[in-house]
Design a protein around this motif. Structure first.
Motif, mmCIF file in Angstrom:
data_model
loop_
_atom_site.group_PDB
_atom_site.id
_atom_site.type_symbol
_atom_site.label_atom_id
_atom_site.label_comp_id
_atom_site.label_asym_id
_atom_site.label_seq_id
_atom_site.Cartn_x
_atom_site.Cartn_y
_atom_site.Cartn_z
ATOM 1 N N LEU A 63 -7.555 4.431 0.885
ATOM 2 C CA LEU A 63 -6.378 3.618 0.584
ATOM 3 C C LEU A 63 -6.017 3.691 -0.896
ATOM 4 O O LEU A 63 -4.834 3.707 -1.257
ATOM 5 C CB LEU A 63 -6.631 2.163 0.994
ATOM 6 C CG LEU A 63 -6.662 1.913 2.508
ATOM 7 C CD1 LEU A 63 -7.197 0.520 2.815
ATOM 8 C CD2 LEU A 63 -5.262 2.086 3.108
ATOM 9 N N LEU A 64 -7.025 3.759 -1.749
ATOM 10 C CA LEU A 64 -6.765 3.901 -3.178
ATOM 11 C C LEU A 64 -6.076 5.227 -3.473
ATOM 12 O O LEU A 64 -5.183 5.297 -4.324
ATOM 13 C CB LEU A 64 -8.079 3.807 -3.961
ATOM 14 C CG LEU A 64 -8.649 2.407 -4.157
ATOM 15 C CD1 LEU A 64 -10.094 2.480 -4.634
ATOM 16 C CD2 LEU A 64 -7.805 1.622 -5.159
ATOM 17 N N ARG A 65 -6.483 6.258 -2.775
ATOM 18 C CA ARG A 65 -5.858 7.569 -2.982
ATOM 19 C C ARG A 65 -4.392 7.545 -2.563
ATOM 20 O O ARG A 65 -3.542 8.173 -3.194
ATOM 21 C CB ARG A 65 -6.603 8.638 -2.178
ATOM 22 C CG ARG A 65 -7.938 9.047 -2.769
ATOM 23 C CD ARG A 65 -8.470 10.316 -2.122
ATOM 24 N NE ARG A 65 -9.627 10.821 -2.845
ATOM 25 C CZ ARG A 65 -10.877 10.701 -2.431
ATOM 26 N NH1 ARG A 65 -11.136 10.095 -1.284
ATOM 27 N NH2 ARG A 65 -11.870 11.173 -3.154
ATOM 28 N N ARG A 66 -4.108 6.810 -1.525
ATOM 29 C CA ARG A 66 -2.734 6.791 -0.987
ATOM 30 C C ARG A 66 -1.831 5.797 -1.696
ATOM 31 O O ARG A 66 -0.642 6.066 -1.909
ATOM 32 C CB ARG A 66 -2.785 6.476 0.504
ATOM 33 C CG ARG A 66 -3.207 7.684 1.332
ATOM 34 C CD ARG A 66 -3.740 7.330 2.704
ATOM 35 N NE ARG A 66 -3.013 6.310 3.404
ATOM 36 C CZ ARG A 66 -3.458 5.732 4.539
ATOM 37 N NH1 ARG A 66 -4.611 6.117 5.059
ATOM 38 N NH2 ARG A 66 -2.754 4.809 5.134
ATOM 39 N N HIS A 67 -2.393 4.640 -2.076
ATOM 40 C CA HIS A 67 -1.537 3.556 -2.575
ATOM 41 C C HIS A 67 -1.873 3.069 -3.987
ATOM 42 O O HIS A 67 -1.082 2.324 -4.573
ATOM 43 C CB HIS A 67 -1.615 2.355 -1.622
ATOM 44 C CG HIS A 67 -1.322 2.688 -0.200
ATOM 45 N ND1 HIS A 67 -0.113 3.216 0.208
ATOM 46 C CD2 HIS A 67 -2.091 2.600 0.921
ATOM 47 C CE1 HIS A 67 -0.138 3.420 1.519
ATOM 48 N NE2 HIS A 67 -1.319 3.058 1.972
ATOM 49 N N GLY A 68 -3.023 3.468 -4.529
ATOM 50 C CA GLY A 68 -3.416 2.985 -5.845
ATOM 51 C C GLY A 68 -4.073 1.621 -5.769
ATOM 52 O O GLY A 68 -4.009 0.937 -4.750
ATOM 53 N N PRO A 69 -4.715 1.191 -6.857
ATOM 54 C CA PRO A 69 -5.475 -0.063 -6.826
ATOM 55 C C PRO A 69 -4.630 -1.322 -6.684
ATOM 56 O O PRO A 69 -5.079 -2.313 -6.102
ATOM 57 C CB PRO A 69 -6.224 -0.045 -8.174
ATOM 58 C CG PRO A 69 -5.432 0.865 -9.039
ATOM 59 C CD PRO A 69 -4.869 1.906 -8.130
ATOM 60 N N GLN A 70 -3.413 -1.297 -7.203
ATOM 61 C CA GLN A 70 -2.592 -2.503 -7.151
ATOM 62 C C GLN A 70 -2.149 -2.859 -5.737
ATOM 63 O O GLN A 70 -1.898 -4.029 -5.431
ATOM 64 C CB GLN A 70 -1.352 -2.328 -8.052
ATOM 65 C CG GLN A 70 -1.682 -2.014 -9.500
ATOM 66 C CD GLN A 70 -2.561 -3.052 -10.160
ATOM 67 O OE1 GLN A 70 -2.523 -4.224 -9.807
ATOM 68 N NE2 GLN A 70 -3.374 -2.622 -11.121
#
Length: 205
Positions: free
Chosen positions: A22-29
């Motif tokens: 999910l971080l790869r797809r959407h970033g931490p925010q």
């Protein structure tokens, strides 16, 4: 949605893997605990069995990558090469993995950058490990007479400060993930030349 039942170990591994994706797809925010729970088909509250909050899960994602770096650098530190060659290879590899990460995995890099900015326990542990690796190389160099007898901790600090622009998250990002091995080598040349010169002068006394 059918809920899944996992052991704590399975839950932790699946949650970290899902958060990483999910971080790869959407970033931490935009990566939330509820999204991770949905991805592995458990309730949001179940994740609290292994992660007390979102921050802990995000740190676990960074820890997976940092552990790999620690292992790779550890192999260089423990190799049979001469101490000066190991120090050069060690810092060049640290620079390489940091620049590759920001270029190829910006979502995970951003997550790591956030952890580094708040000096999370995960990042502090990583820093402690890599500093101890450099210290072990320097001690070996002292034992072989290649480096002078000196304060190892201060020498380690000097190496990290001198090469800061090649591995600090924010400074690497400012360079746009551009690898600069030649620039790094020039700094390492100066540092190593100074150590060897001191050792030669001490031996001649």
């Amino acid at each position: 949605m059918v809920r899944r039942i996992y052991s704590d170990e399975e839950l932790r591994e699946r949650a970290v893997a899902a958060a990483e994706e999910l971080l790869r797809r959407h970033g931490p925010q935009k990566t939330r605990l509820v999204d991770v729970a949905k991805a592995i088909r458990v309730s949001h509250s179940v994740l609290y069995r292994v992660f007390p909050d979102r921050e802990a899960l995000m740190d676990a994602v960074s820890a997976r990558w940092l552990n790999c770096i620690d292992d790779e650098l550890g192999r260089i530190a423990a190799s049979e090469a001469a101490p000066d060659q190991r120090l050069r290879a060690w810092f060049r590899h640290l620079h390489h993995v940091k620049t590759v990460k920001i270029a190829q995995d910006p979502g995970l890099w951003a997550n790591y950058d956030i952890a580094a900015a708040r000096t999370s326990p995960t990042v502090c542990c990583h820093v402690g490990i890599i500093q101890s690796q450099v210290a072990s190389i320097i001690r070996d160099g002292i034992g072989r007479g290649m480096f002078p007898k000196l304060d190892v901790d201060r020498c380690v600090e000097s190496f990290f400060n001198a090469t800061m622009a090649f591995h600090h998250p924010r400074l690497v990002a400012e360079e746009g993930a551009r690898e600069r091995p030649d620039e790094l080598d020039r700094i390492l040349d100066l540092m190593l030349h100074g150590l060897k010169a001191q050792a030669s002068a001490a031996a001649a006394e």
